[in-house]
Design a protein around this motif. Structure first.
Motif: not given
Length: 389
Positions: A108, A110, A113, A255-256, A260-261, A264-265, A297, A305
């Motif tokens: 990833n 980012k 992760s 990926t979390p 925002y994650d 990013s993914t 995570r 989440q």
């Protein structure tokens, strides 16, 4: 104004801090470099035979008998002992002669992760289950290398990293392979100087795109000694990452489950499409045996989440791994001692907390192992009989 000398001093202080932490962990917990010991109860399912069958093989001389201690208890088994028993009983998991070694990029672009955490735990799990594993640290930050007890810039010479291969000085990776304290798990280490490959490859690839094939060719030169190769690339789109994408034949994207994650993914996959299109124009079809998104995570106390995790399967379908890896204090505690959850000593982490954390990693890694086996034609019949194909 912060001067260069101040920055240099800060860099040196951080280096000393890392060395001090590493020395403390190894000295305070001798055994970081010693094999993990399994009880008979733990060894039985790994060997695939019951207690009485294992004891009978020891009495017959087919296996080395365990020593009896002064208190009457028997010594345990190392992973090497377990693998020898697997060979005796014919229960060791292997790819067949016609099966391709699986080269998995855990990638990833980012940071944060859990890319390296995922890679290290997967490597140890797969080795524990009998596979011959090579972990290739392709990241100049060298976190995977550090996870196996090295201070990268002290203990690893750049000539023993991927750099000579990526620079074209070596054609095979045999020079860089190191055994680890996990039986059948080898490591190609990294250190900060590997970053020089980014510049060298960028200049050369403009004139000679085949420079991006060096990692693939280097892995192919040694991969017949392994069942699985795990690649830990940098968390950025650069020339090393491009080489990894070309060299891999499977992809896991951690990926979390935070907004925002996820953004990013999504960007990672958009860039990956462009990367693969470019690679295919130069080198032909890029064919991954499987591509999976792994949630890492995961905060079980976060309602946001949890809602996102519930939504993901509806959108992602079977490209999403069914099992997630949670954010846990046990992983942080193990990391304080320079260990993975599979290595941490019993007195280092509360047992209930540790078991809960390990269970999440086990489920995700069991799913990964099944994906690997489903990629091997020689395993198809057995998997069909078990309803797993």
């Amino acid at each position: 104004m912060t001067s260069l000398s101040t920055l240099s001093d800060l860099s040196e202080r951080m280096h000393r801090l890392i060395r001090a932490i590493n020395d403390r962990n190894i000295n305070a917990k001798p055994g970081k470099m010693a094999p993990k010991i399994y009880t008979m109860k733990e060894a039985e399912p790994l060997i695939g035979r019951k207690y009485h069958t294992i004891r009978a093989a020891e009495k017959e001389g087919r296996l080395q008998p365990r020593e009896t201690l002064a208190d009457g208890r028997r010594t345990g088994y190392t992973l090497a002992d377990i693998n020898r028993a697997r060979e005796v009983f014919g229960t060791r998991l292997r790819r067949g002669a016609g099966d391709d070694p699986i080269r998995i990029a855990v990638s990833n672009f980012k940071g944060g992760s859990a890319k390296t955490t995922t890679t290290v735990h997967a490597a140890q799990y797969l080795a524990e289950h009998g596979l011959r594993v090579l972990l290739v640290d392709c990241d100049p930050q060298a976190s995977s290398t550090a996870a196996f007890g090295y201070v990268p810039d002290d203990d690893v010479n750049v000539s023993n990293t991927l750099l000579p291969l990526l620079d074209g000085e070596q054609s095979s990776l045999a020079y860089a392979i190191r055994e680890t304290y996990w039986d059948s798990l080898d490591l190609i280490p990294s250190n900060l100087m590997l970053y020089n490959a980014e510049y060298g490859l960028a200049v050369e690839a403009n004139k000679n795109p085949t420079a991006l094939l060096r990692l693939l060719l280097g892995l192919q030169s040694i991969e017949q000694n392994y069942d699985v190769i795990l690649l830990d690339p940098p968390p950025a789109l650069g020339m090393i990452s491009l080489s990894v994408m070309q060299a891999a034949n499977a992809l896991v994207v951690p990926t979390p489950p935070a907004l925002y994650d996820i953004f990013s993914t999504r960007a990672f996959f958009s860039m990956l499409v462009e990367v693969v299109e470019t690679l295919q124009r130069h080198f032909g079809e890029v064919d991954y045996k499987f591509v999976r998104l792994l949630v890492t995570r995961l905060d079980m106390n976060s309602e946001t989440q949890q809602q996102l995790v519930e939504l993901l399967p509806e959108v992602m379908g079977n490209t999403l791994m069914r099992h997630s890896v949670t954010k846990t204090a046990a992983l942080d505690r193990a990391g304080m001692y320079g260990r993975s959850l599979y290595e941490v000593l019993p007195d280092s982490v509360p047992r209930k907390t540790w078991k809960r954390a390990v269970n999440h990693f086990n489920k995700a890694n069991e799913e990964l192992l099944l994906l690997i086996r489903q990629s091997w034609p020689s395993h198809a019949e057995v998997l069909r009989e078990e309803g797993l194909l």
